[in-house]
Enzyme design. Sequence first.
Site, short mmCIF file in Angstrom:
data_model
loop_
_atom_site.label_atom_id
_atom_site.label_comp_id
_atom_site.label_asym_id
_atom_site.label_seq_id
_atom_site.Cartn_x
_atom_site.Cartn_y
_atom_site.Cartn_z
N GLN A 180 0.84 -1.19 0.00
CA GLN A 180 0.00 0.00 0.00
C GLN A 180 0.88 1.25 0.00
O GLN A 180 0.39 2.35 -0.17
CB GLN A 180 -0.78 0.07 1.32
N ASN A 181 2.15 1.07 0.27
CA ASN A 181 3.03 2.21 0.46
C ASN A 181 3.37 2.90 -0.85
O ASN A 181 3.54 2.24 -1.87
CB ASN A 181 4.32 1.77 1.17
N CYS A 194 -0.81 16.21 -21.11
CA CYS A 194 0.00 15.65 -22.20
C CYS A 194 0.80 14.46 -21.68
O CYS A 194 0.56 13.97 -20.58
CB CYS A 194 0.90 16.72 -22.83
N HIS A 203 -1.18 1.54 -4.50
CA HIS A 203 -1.56 2.96 -4.40
C HIS A 203 -0.62 3.87 -5.18
O HIS A 203 -0.64 5.09 -5.00
CB HIS A 203 -1.63 3.39 -2.93
N ASN A 233 2.89 -7.17 13.35
CA ASN A 233 2.33 -5.85 13.65
C ASN A 233 2.35 -5.65 15.16
O ASN A 233 1.91 -6.54 15.90
CB ASN A 233 0.88 -5.77 13.12
N CYS A 239 3.17 21.95 -21.70
CA CYS A 239 1.83 22.40 -22.09
C CYS A 239 1.14 23.21 -21.00
O CYS A 239 -0.01 23.61 -21.17
CB CYS A 239 0.97 21.19 -22.47
ZN LIG Z 1 1.77 18.65 -20.27
#
Ligand SMILES: [Zn+2]
Length: 258
Positions: free
Chosen positions: A107-108, A136, A125, A226, A162
Amino acid sequence: MYTLITQVAEIFKKADRILFITGAGLSADSGLPTYRGIGGLYDDKHTDEGIPIEEALSGDMLKRHPEITWKYLWQIGSACSGKKFNRGHEVIALIEKMKSETWVLTQNIDGFHRDAGSKNLIEVHGNASELYCTKCSFKSSSQNFLSGYGTAIQIPPKCPECKGLIRPNVVLFGEMLPEKALKQIYEIETIRMDAVLSVGTSGVFPYISGPVIMARQAGVPTVEINPCDTGLSDMVDFKIKAGAAETLDRIWKEMNKA
Ligand SMILES: [Zn+2]
């Protein structure tokens, strides 16, 4: 004494395929704040703007007020800058070298598994160091484009090609998981693992707890590392109530005892 560590090391020694599922608790040993989603820096849950951090760090806010989202992305980025992977990430990468069908589902967003050398990696993630233009095809890294969050720049950052909005390649609150990650999760769910280990994650997301539940149902040994109790604690075969880096190092040493 036949400790939990010895038992887990024995299982790992015999295993060909191990799945590691990792979360903030692993990177906490690198000095990173523990994240809830990506907003864990904020325990009181409210920002200067008086809105919940989940809202500030949402895909919707990035569209409407990118300067607000970027203010918090910047705080997270600078809290992470200068930190690196720890012994826990290292041990996981070493186990993959030894057993090439080992996988990491994390998840890190800190990229530490990649830095430590893990190759079979699902960053569900995303990765905060990757930046891209929303208009772009411009891509860069936080290291190159934002000097690793070292020097202040005007936020939100704009594309040099852009002038479109630049964003990090992470899943913000309210956004869908990337197609590629979903595909990869589906693929590893079809692999028969020999052990499934959850490290430093509370497993609140179904795609994180799912593989543990499936392993449990299939009779595959499950382990949790944990220091806190989580929704998975009662479900696993081996619950090691300790820090991630220290425990993984102990398991590695036990695995390599002559
Ligand atoms: Zn761009």
